[in-house]
Enzyme design. Structure first.
Site, PDB file in Angstrom:
ATOM      1  N   ARG A 260      -5.323  -2.064  -2.156  1.00 46.30           N
ATOM      2  CA  ARG A 260      -4.576  -1.387  -1.091  1.00 46.30           C
ATOM      3  C   ARG A 260      -5.366  -0.151  -0.688  1.00 46.30           C
ATOM      4  NH1 ARG A 260      -2.388   2.914  -3.868  1.00 46.30           N
ATOM      5  NH2 ARG A 260      -1.656   2.510  -5.985  1.00 46.30           N
ATOM      6  N   HIS A 264       0.296   4.103  -2.801  1.00 44.27           N
ATOM      7  CA  HIS A 264       1.247   3.116  -3.321  1.00 44.27           C
ATOM      8  C   HIS A 264       2.457   3.010  -2.401  1.00 44.27           C
ATOM      9  CE1 HIS A 264       3.663   0.828  -6.122  1.00 44.27           C
ATOM     10  NE2 HIS A 264       4.598   1.746  -6.058  1.00 44.27           N
ATOM     11  N   TYR A 274      -6.291   9.433  -8.563  1.00 46.68           N
ATOM     12  CA  TYR A 274      -6.581   8.443  -9.595  1.00 46.68           C
ATOM     13  C   TYR A 274      -7.601   7.390  -9.154  1.00 46.68           C
ATOM     14  CZ  TYR A 274      -2.928   5.989  -6.914  1.00 46.68           C
ATOM     15  OH  TYR A 274      -2.180   5.418  -5.899  1.00 46.68           O
TER      16      TYR A 274
END
Length: 361
Positions: A260, A264, A274
């Site tokens: 993606r 999120h 991250y």
């Protein structure tokens, strides 16, 4: 001895691919028998979905949409798998799987209402075989096993398919649903869209298994790992899984390796905390739209003019759909109470009377 056996199992799950990153066919024997018009339709759907994703993010930032999980990067995984389905197959989506249910027949304005938490977003048209997108991670996997068993017992020539991310494969429901479907030989397909991060947790920290696909072995069902940025490979894997299910050969677990590009969800996630820029760059080069565009252009089946037509159509339809969602009546407490039971119990009758009086003022 056990380590050797594990290595033998893991070595069986090589990534299935048809198109490489340059849009070149690397597996001629696996090429699907799709007409030129069907190949073009696949591209149209992916381009449309990319524009929808961009507009949905913008609408969310404007406060005109509620919950939204970006899908850019996962178009081949989502739409390639859906293209292999029959209109009467059942889809049990996760919250990111809006593109599949749109192309299964859900009106776009209802998807926007669902994002806003409006009850109208869950009032699906008759004959539309989808469930409301599941917010609880992995819960739809157990439900899919049940729906698939129901289809089998009723003698239906259809399957139930569900989607989750790599994070969903770490849930107990994942194993329970697959095991149940396998034990009853139910016509189910479980798609795990491995986009490498369960929100912020990398897939390598979720499991010691080298692939998610190999987890099918424990349930006694078929498993395959697919290049999730290759729309043709995803289509073929899903088509074959559907055919096996209908032939009485049981469920299949499909792991699509995808990514993606956005966060999120739009609820405050920051992927730069991250994910490295190097990793983002690596997967940008694998963009499913770029890959398939190169393939089609090489066959003389796609042009900039065709793409622009899809872009403009998407923008216009999204504009009209958000207007229609804006025109929906505002929710009232009495609406929500009235939907809960066919005949209200005593306590809800009291609440209905109370709120009816308040809303009439």
């Amino acid at each position: 001895m056990s380590t050797k056996t594990l290595e033998q199992v893991e070595s069986q799950f090589e990534t299935f691919q048809i198109l490489n990153e340059e849009g070149e066919v690397v597996n001629k024997d696996a090429m699907p028998d799709l007409k030129d018009e069907e190949l073009q339709e696949l591209m149209r759907r992916m381009v449309y979905t990319r524009i929808l994703d961009q507009r949905a993010i913008s609408l969310n930032r404007q406060g005109r949409l509620g919950f939204y999980a970006p899908v850019a990067g996962q178009e081949a995984s989502m739409l390639g798998s859906h293209f292999a389905l029959d209109s009467k197959d059942w889809i049990l989506p996760g919250y990111r799987d809006i593109p599949q249910i749109l192309y299964h027949g859900l009106p776009l304005h209802q998807a926007f209402l669902w994002s806003r938490g409006h009850f109208g977003g869950g009032q699906f048209p008759d004959g539309l075989n989808i469930m409301v997108p599941q917010i609880i991670i992995g819960a739809q996997i157990v439900q899919t096993a049940g729906v698939a068993l129901g289809l089998k017992r009723k003698g239906k020539e259809n399957i139930a398919i569900t989607y989750t991310g790599d994070g969903g494969s770490s849930q107990g429901d994942f194993y329970e649903g697959m095991n149940f479907a396998g034990a009853y030989n139910a016509p189910a397909v479980f798609v795990v869209q491995n986009n490498r991060f369960a929100i912020s947790v990398p897939v390598e920290k979720q499991s010691a298994a080298k692939t998610i696909a190999q987890k099918a072995v424990a349930a006694g069902i078929e498993g395959i790992q697919v290049d999730g940025m290759d729309v043709l490979a995803v289509y073929v894997a899903t088509k074959e899984a559907r055919e096996r299910a209908l032939a009485g050969e049981g469920p299949t677990l499909i792991e699509t390796l995808t990514y993606r590009y956005g966060p999120h969800t739009m609820a405050g996630d920051d992927p730069t905390r991250y994910r490295s820029s190097e990793l983002d760059d690596e997967w940008t080069k694998k963009d499913p739209l770029v890959r398939f565009r190169k393939f089609l252009e090489g066959k003389g089946l796609w042009s900039e003019e065709q793409e622009n037509e899809v872009v403009e159509k998407a923008k216009e339809e999204i504009k009209e759909a958000i207007k229609k969602a804006d025109a929906a009546p505002k929710q009232k407490v009495t609406d929500l109470i009235g939907f809960m039971f066919e005949e209200l119990p005593h306590n809800l009758r009291e609440q209905m009377e109370e709120y009816t009086a308040k809303e009439s003022k």
